[in-house]
Every structure is written in C-alpha cells, then in structure tokens.
Design an enzyme around this catalytic site. Structure first.
Site, PDB file in Angstrom:
ATOM      1  N   HIS A 152       4.395 -11.700   4.605  1.00 34.31           N
ATOM      2  CA  HIS A 152       3.132 -11.514   5.325  1.00 34.31           C
ATOM      3  C   HIS A 152       2.129 -12.515   4.802  1.00 34.31           C
ATOM      4  O   HIS A 152       2.047 -12.766   3.596  1.00 34.31           O
ATOM      5  CB  HIS A 152       2.592 -10.088   5.193  1.00 34.31           C
TER       6      HIS A 152
ATOM      7  N   ASN B  14       1.330 -13.730  -0.974  1.00 32.49           N
ATOM      8  CA  ASN B  14       1.784 -13.390  -2.315  1.00 32.49           C
ATOM      9  C   ASN B  14       3.309 -13.420  -2.357  1.00 32.49           C
ATOM     10  O   ASN B  14       3.971 -12.884  -1.463  1.00 32.49           O
ATOM     11  CB  ASN B  14       1.285 -11.988  -2.699  1.00 32.49           C
TER      12      ASN B  14
ATOM     13  N   GLU C 299       3.532  -6.638  -2.840  1.00 33.23           N
ATOM     14  CA  GLU C 299       3.931  -5.227  -2.817  1.00 33.23           C
ATOM     15  C   GLU C 299       4.885  -4.891  -1.687  1.00 33.23           C
ATOM     16  O   GLU C 299       5.670  -3.954  -1.807  1.00 33.23           O
ATOM     17  CB  GLU C 299       2.682  -4.341  -2.719  1.00 33.23           C
ATOM     18  N   VAL C 300       4.767  -5.593  -0.577  1.00 37.06           N
ATOM     19  CA  VAL C 300       5.608  -5.280   0.585  1.00 37.06           C
ATOM     20  C   VAL C 300       6.658  -6.391   0.740  1.00 37.06           C
ATOM     21  O   VAL C 300       6.295  -7.566   0.877  1.00 37.06           O
ATOM     22  CB  VAL C 300       4.762  -5.149   1.868  1.00 37.06           C
TER      23      VAL C 300
ATOM     24  N   ASP D 202      -5.176  -5.087   8.174  1.00 38.54           N
ATOM     25  CA  ASP D 202      -4.751  -4.475   6.910  1.00 38.54           C
ATOM     26  C   ASP D 202      -5.339  -3.068   6.806  1.00 38.54           C
ATOM     27  O   ASP D 202      -6.497  -2.832   7.141  1.00 38.54           O
ATOM     28  CB  ASP D 202      -5.199  -5.344   5.727  1.00 38.54           C
ATOM     29  N   ILE D 203      -4.540  -2.155   6.300  1.00 36.74           N
ATOM     30  CA  ILE D 203      -4.954  -0.754   6.196  1.00 36.74           C
ATOM     31  C   ILE D 203      -6.040  -0.569   5.128  1.00 36.74           C
ATOM     32  O   ILE D 203      -6.801   0.403   5.176  1.00 36.74           O
ATOM     33  CB  ILE D 203      -3.722   0.132   5.898  1.00 36.74           C
TER      34      ILE D 203
HETATM   35  P1  5GP Z   1       0.768  -7.782  -0.772  1.00 39.52           P
HETATM   36  O1  5GP Z   1       0.176  -7.268  -2.053  1.00 39.52           O
HETATM   37  O2  5GP Z   1       2.220  -7.382  -0.636  1.00 39.52           O
HETATM   38  O3  5GP Z   1       0.529  -9.237  -0.559  1.00 39.52           O
HETATM   39  O4  5GP Z   1      -0.045  -7.072   0.394  1.00 39.52           O
HETATM   40  C1  5GP Z   1       0.374  -5.929   1.073  1.00 39.52           C
HETATM   41  C2  5GP Z   1      -0.756  -5.527   1.990  1.00 39.52           C
HETATM   42  O5  5GP Z   1      -0.250  -4.604   2.925  1.00 39.52           O
HETATM   43  C3  5GP Z   1      -1.925  -4.850   1.279  1.00 39.52           C
HETATM   44  O6  5GP Z   1      -3.125  -5.578   1.548  1.00 39.52           O
HETATM   45  C4  5GP Z   1      -1.940  -3.439   1.874  1.00 39.52           C
HETATM   46  O7  5GP Z   1      -3.246  -2.931   2.051  1.00 39.52           O
HETATM   47  C5  5GP Z   1      -1.235  -3.643   3.195  1.00 39.52           C
HETATM   48  N1  5GP Z   1      -0.525  -2.468   3.683  1.00 39.52           N
HETATM   49  C6  5GP Z   1       0.333  -1.689   2.976  1.00 39.52           C
HETATM   50  N2  5GP Z   1       0.833  -0.701   3.759  1.00 39.52           N
HETATM   51  C7  5GP Z   1       0.267  -0.878   4.989  1.00 39.52           C
HETATM   52  C8  5GP Z   1       0.391  -0.170   6.222  1.00 39.52           C
HETATM   53  O8  5GP Z   1       1.119   0.806   6.356  1.00 39.52           O
HETATM   54  N3  5GP Z   1      -0.339  -0.636   7.269  1.00 39.52           N
HETATM   55  C9  5GP Z   1      -1.150  -1.734   7.157  1.00 39.52           C
HETATM   56  N4  5GP Z   1      -1.821  -2.096   8.259  1.00 39.52           N
HETATM   57  N5  5GP Z   1      -1.293  -2.418   6.013  1.00 39.52           N
HETATM   58  C10 5GP Z   1      -0.590  -1.991   4.937  1.00 39.52           C
END
Ligand code: 5GP
Length: 125
Positions: A110, A97, A105-106, A39-40
């Site tokens: 995942h 999530n 968010e994505v 994760d970034i």
């Molecule tokens: P969500 O809130 O959708 O469950 O989690 C999305 C996750 O993706 C977050 O923990 C965020 O830090 C990670 N993330 C978002 N953009 C990127 C990216 O470009 N690269 C990586 N490695 N992680 C990302």
C-alpha cells in the site's frame, strides 16, 4: 506488529479482505489494477491508501514480480488519486513502508498519500 516483508503472501490480510469485498472501505478510486480508500486512522487531513489488486506483500515484492502493465497501472492510479483529490497544487507526500524498521503492519503493498496541511519533516526527529 511489523510484518516480515519476505513472508509469502497471506490472503487473509485485511487489505485482501477489502479487495474481495469481505469488509467495507471508504473507496476513493478503483480501476483494473488498483483500489484506493481512505485510511481508517488518518494521520493527515487527507490520508488515502492505494493498493494494487495483485497479491504483493510489499514494494519489494511488487517491484520484483509485478508485470509492466501492473506497475504502470498502479503508478498511474497513485497519481490520479492525488490529482482527483486536489493534492497536487498544495502538495502531498507518498509513503510505502517496507518491513520492520519502517513499521509495515499490513502485508499487502500500500502507498500512503498524505495531504491537506504542511506535512513537516520527512522523517520524525
Ligand atoms: P502500514 O503501517 O502497514 O504502512 O499502514 C497500514 C495502514 O492501514 C495504517 O495507516 C492503518 O490505519 C490502515 N488500516 C489498517 N486496517 C485498516 C482497515 O481495515 N481499513 C482501512 N481503511 N485502513 C486500515
């Protein structure tokens, strides 16, 4: 901003771009079905994301539309990534999530793998 898990798959989402190699990632594992990368913005000493290679918005979408081979391959990949990164013995947490209340968010499924320290409460107070 949280996504709508009922939306059609958007192939311009950030994880689709990572899968196509259009933007880089710090890869932890890859096989026929899955890609794992760090994760970034890690929220634990170890914070790895595992994604299926197929186009699925969320766990809800994946659990309805994915084939048995994809589901088995993905679940096995999640377990292997945890083992390969030494998370089993000390323990780890899986999180996926789905939608607004969970803060997804994505819009590409995942699974978060968290580990490397005691992880505290399952849900924030
Ligand atoms: P969500 O809130 O959708 O469950 O989690 C999305 C996750 O993706 C977050 O923990 C965020 O830090 C990670 N993330 C978002 N953009 C990127 C990216 O470009 N690269 C990586 N490695 N992680 C990302």
């Amino acid at each position: 901003m949280a996504i709508d898990p009922a939306q059609p798959y958007d192939d311009q989402n950030i994880f689709a771009k990572i899968l196509r190699g259009e933007i880089p990632c710090n890869k932890a594992y890859e096989d026929e079905w899955s890609l794992a990368f760090h994760d970034i913005a890690p929220q634990a000493p170890q914070h790895i994301l595992v994604i299926p290679k197929g186009s699925y918005v969320s766990w809800d979408d994946f659990s309805q539309r994915a084939g048995a081979d994809e589901i088995a391959g993905f679940v096995r990949a999640v377990g292997k990534v945890a083992r390969d990164n030494g998370l089993v013995q000390p323990g780890y947490r899986l999180l996926a999530n789905v939608g607004k209340d969970a803060g997804q968010e994505v819009p590409h499924l995942h699974v978060h793998l968290f580990g490397g320290k005691p992880l505290g409460r399952m849900i924030a107070a």
